[in-house]
Scaffold this motif. Structure first.
Motif: not given
Lengths: 678, 103, 179
Positions: B67, B78, B80-81, B88, C58-59, C63, C66, C141-142, C145, C148-149, C152, C156, C159-160
């Motif tokens: 988790f 988020v 990084l965005a 910008r 993932v990491y 990440v 990214l 929780p799954l 999450v 949440l993802l 996100a 993101a 925002i970007a």
């Protein structure tokens, strides 16, 4: 007889009810109001007669002559105030006199006030007065007596000032009320003192009453700080009330002015009843006044009473000689006769004084009603100089008036006035306090005959001296009827007042005590008083022989001979002027002083209050601005400054935040781990 | 010095290094790198305790770590965005330049 | 045990240290990736194979990549090498203090140890069991999450994204989206 004394209250209740009902009637019903009043009084008279008869029966049967009915009036904690009624010869006689004379006067009033718009009110007030007066005489409690005393005073005020639109009448009513008030203060003080001494205001209460022998025995011999006996002091205070109410010197000034009221009022109140209340009161409390000492030793209160009566009798008679108003002559005559009654009580005991009171009530009412008849017949002309010749024009009035005049003058034999006055003179002759009152009494008797003759000559004799008198006519039967009845009574009473048949005296004596009356006839005194009165009449007739046939503007013959003396007498010894210059002036001064003080004090208070208010305002403002605002502003300033300083930590630099955060966490962890002993 | 201790020390050192980077670097993304290091140090702690501690409830350690990885990924995305958007708008990536939110 | 551990520890710490001290930003990102790989190997060694691979996927794969992308996207005309840090002294000091504290806590702390017979062997971790647990006891929780993802991701992206330029010919809508 089972009815009384328990239901004695019915007697005053009847006129009271008439007053109540009468107050609801309007001006259009004034004849009805009058008849209602007369009917109530007549019924009350019948009841009084029954009560009187009962008392007489009891008397002759030898039973106790005093019958009382007491009951509790109100309680206040442990204090129980009781009142009650008493039926003894004194109250029975008074009840009978008041109701019968009252009935006749009420009847007369129907005719006399026939044209008056407010006659309905008149009868209301008259009935109210009658109720109060009846309550007064049958009261077994000094408290109840005082209450009725004041009510009688109120009724007198209302009746004297009945024609209140006339300033003289309004002023006279006020004068009467205030003058009697001064005396009433003494009465109240005496009452309170008596209550403090004896614990009761009931006269007779199975031996506990304040006039009964047990209580009196307790009071005997007690002295006040000045050496005066307590009972004497109380009696003197009570005497003050009697002086005011009965128009004795020095509180006599209201009585002649009270003639401003309608003539029936003068007849009822100021001849027969209200002014007699003072004499009645003294007769009632005689056991108290007679307490300190025996018949040989002077008793203070009674001595004072006798002297007051003597002075009053003489001054009243002297003033009457020089008056021109038909009613004023009679008013001063009343003053004088009341003085006689006081002398009688003082020197001869209550029975002697009361006897004269009863007979005087009869013939004085007769004289006043007769004067009223004259006034009515001559269309409200009251000055005797303007009258004359009424002997032929108002025969019945003349005849009855003559009867009254002879009774008052003390013409011997057939007229009750002679016998009752003689009893007083007789007592004075043997009075241990001095011979002067005796001489004064004889002189006054002579003067009485003199001025009554003068009045008769002026009013009735010779030709008429004015158009009003010339047009006089006899009064209607509703007015002359009572005159006749009173005349008959005047003559009739003489039967029971003579010392040869002293029924009345014995009747009254049984409850009041013998007093100092000699009780037996004295031929010398009888002859002396008879001669004196006839001499007075003769002198009057001679002095005023030229008045008939004279003119209205002629001066009084006595006034021509002794001008300065006559003026003093006519001006009533300038007593009113004296009072105005002293008592009245001082009272006004005191009032002005009090008002100025009040104004001064109130303005001072006002200024002080204003000063306090402005000081308070200044204080509040200072506190508010200086303290609160300052602290608040400074506090806010400090908060702002601290905020400014603290906000430097919030400069938006995230890394700084993080550093501080970490340091804080580290410290926290360190503390936690240390404390736990990890 | 049990294996547990060693792993924990390693995680602590990693955490400290990451912290130092987060506190001192000027570029926003380099700060983010420090934060990622800290998160991984925490993950290491979790798995070390899972491996060497008593396990009344097996599989708690890995699940927790899983988790954490997921959430860290979301956060990195988020973050990084945001940095890109800020770059910008404000033409800067320096941390100390971005302080409009202040009191 | 100690040799592999020491080597892996060296990789991890070395990579981390380099990541935070390198002046070249892109290099810093790459050093981060190296550190994360080392950490994944540690996970494998610990017996959490699944987690080790997830770490790499993932990491390292997402990440770190990214981060490198972001570094590249935010490059300006200025040189890629710039000054190292802001007030390095206090920051390093704070980090050192925290490390000292943690080290002290670890060394003096008494951790409940596993019973001797199970200490040598890693507890079993099968993906099936993991999945089982996830979808039974930890389903909530799954899902959270997952939410949440999703958030996100959308956030993101929003925002970007660059703001759309307002059309100069279009007068009708007066206020366009905020730029």
């Amino acid at each position: 007889m089972d009815l009384f004394p328990r239901h004695l209250w019915l007697i005053p209740a009847l006129p009271l009810a008439a007053a109540g009902i009468g107050s609801l009637l309007g001006p259009s019903r004034r004849r009805l109001a009058g008849m209602l009043a007369v009917a109530a009084m007549a019924l009350a008279a019948l009841l009084s007669l029954a009560a009187f008869a009962g008392t007489v029966t009891r008397e002759t049967a030898g039973e106790a002559s005093v019958a009382v009915h007491n009951f509790g009036w109100f309680e206040a904690g442990s204090l129980l105030v009781s009142i009650g009624w008493i039926l003894d010869p004194l109250s029975a006689a008074m009840l009978l006199m008041i109701t019968t004379v009252g009935t006749l006067i009420f009847l007369f009033s129907i005719g006399y006030m026939a044209d008056d718009e407010r006659a309905h009110r008149f009868f209301t007030f008259l009935s109210f007065f009658a109720a109060a007066m009846l309550g007064l005489v049958m009261a077994n409690s000094l408290l109840l007596l005082f209450v009725c005393w004041e009510l009688v005073g109120l009724a007198s005020y209302l009746l004297i000032g009945f024609w209140f639109t006339r300033p003289a009448a309004a002023a006279a009513a006020r004068k009467a009320f205030l003058t009697t008030r001064i005396g009433d203060l003494g009465l109240l003080l005496g009452m309170l003192w008596l209550y403090a001494e004896t614990g009761t205001l009931l006269f007779f209460d199975d031996g506990r009453g304040c006039l009964e022998s047990d209580m009196l025995a307790g009071l005997a011999g007690r002295l006040t700080a000045s050496g005066l006996g307590v009972s004497a002091a109380i009696s003197l205070l009570i005497l003050c009330g009697a002086i005011g109410k009965s128009g004795q010197v020095p509180l006599h000034v209201w009585l002649p002015d009270a003639m401003e009221g309608p003539t029936p009022v003068s007849a009822l109140i100021h001849a027969a009843t209200m002014v007699a209340a003072g004499v009645f009161l003294m007769a009632r409390v005689y056991p108290l006044a007679a307490l300190d000492g025996t018949a040989d030793v002077l008793r203070v209160a009674l001595t004072v009473l006798t002297w007051v009566g003597a002075i009053t009798a003489l001054s009243g008679a002297l003033t009457a000689v020089a008056q021109y108003d038909i009613k004023r002559i009679l008013a001063y005559s009343t003053v004088s006769q009341l003085g006689f009654m006081m002398m009688g009580i003082g020197a001869g005991g209550p029975a002697v004084g009361m006897m004269h009171l009863l007979t005087h009530a009869g013939f004085k009412a007769l004289l006043f009603l007769g004067a009223g008849s004259v006034i009515h017949g001559c269309h409200h002309e009251q000055d005797i100089r303007q009258l004359g010749g009424l002997r032929t024009r108002m025969r019945l009035t003349f005849a009855t008036y003559a009867v009254g005049m002879m009774a008052l003058s003390g013409v011997p034999l057939f007229f009750s006035g002679f016998w009752s006055k003689d009893a007083i003179v007789h007592s004075l002759e043997g009075w241990p306090g001095g011979k002067l009152p005796f001489v004064i009494a004889l002189g006054t008797a002579a003067l009485t005959a003199f001025y009554m003759t003068r009045q008769m000559i002026y009013v009735f004799a010779g030709p008429a001296r004015s158009p009003g008198a010339a047009a006089a006519h006899e009064s209607p039967p509703v007015m002359t009827g009572p005159l006749v009845m009173l005349a008959v009574a005047t003559i009739g009473l003489s039967a029971i007042t003579t010392p040869f048949v002293p029924w009345l005296e014995h009747f009254l004596t049984s409850s009041l005590g013998k007093g100092d009356s000699p009780g037996h006839a004295n031929w010398g005194v009888l002859l002396l008083s008879g001669t004196i009165s006839l001499a007075g009449i003769a002198l009057g007739g001679w002095v005023y022989r030229r008045v008939p046939g004279g003119r209205a503007t002629d001066r009084d013959p006595l006034g021509i001979r002794f001008p300065r003396l006559f003026d003093v007498l006519e001006r009533r010894f300038y007593v009113d002027e004296l009072y105005a210059a002293t008592v009245v002036r001082w009272t006004q001064l005191a009032g002005w002083l009090a008002a100025s003080l009040d104004r001064w004090i109130s303005s001072a208070l006002h200024d002080a209050a204003a000063l306090a208010a402005s000081a308070g305002a200044w204080l509040t403002r200072t506190l508010d601005q200086g303290v609160i605002n300052a602290t608040f502003d400074d506090g806010c300033e400090a908060a702002r400054d601290s905020g400014r300083i603290l906000s430097r930590a919030h400069d938006g630099r995230a890394q700084q935040y993080l550093r501080i955060l970490v340091v804080g966490v580290a410290v926290l962890l360190f503390l936690l781990w240390n404390l736990q002993g990890t | 010095m049990s294996p547990l201790h060693l792993h924990l020390l390693l995680a602590a050192a990693l955490f400290a290094i990451g912290l130092a980077g987060a506190l001192t670097r000027r570029h926003a993304i380099l700060v983010l790198i420090g934060i990622e290091l800290m998160l991984n140090a925490a993950n290491l702690n979790l798995l070390a305790f899972w491996r060497y501690g008593p396990n009344p409830e097996p599989l708690n350690g890995p699940i927790f770590a899983l988790f954490t990885i997921a959430i860290a990924a979301a956060e990195a995305a988020v973050g990084l965005a945001l940095i890109i958007a800020i770059h910008r708008r404000y033409r800067t990536t320096r941390v100390e330049d971005i302080r409009r939110l202040r009191g | 045990m100690t040799l592999t551990f020491a080597l892996l520890a060296g990789l991890v710490l070395g990579g981390a240290f380099a990541a935070v001290t390198c002046r070249n930003r892109v290099h810093a990102g790459l050093f981060l990736a190296a550190c994360l790989v080392g950490l994944a190997l540690v996970f494998l060694r610990l017996g959490a194979e699944f987690l080790g691979f997830i770490q790499i996927l993932v990491y390292v794969g997402a990440v770190a990549v990214l981060i490198v992308f972001a570094i590249l996207l935010t490059r300006d005309a200025e040189s890629p090498r710039d000054r190292l840090a802001n007030a390095p002294a206090s920051g390093i000091l704070i980090a050192l203090a925290l490390f000292a504290l943690l080290a002290w806590a670890i060394s003096t702390g008494k951790f409940p140890a596993a019973p001797a017979e199970t200490a040598a062997v890693a507890p079993a971790l099968s993906v099936k069991a993991l999945g089982d647990r996830l979808f039974r006891e930890y389903v909530l929780p799954l899902q959270a999450v997952g939410l949440l993802l999703t958030a996100a991701l959308i956030g993101a992206a929003v925002i970007a994204l660059p703001a759309p330029k307002p059309d100069p010919l279009d007068d009708s809508d007066a206020s366009g989206p905020a730029s």
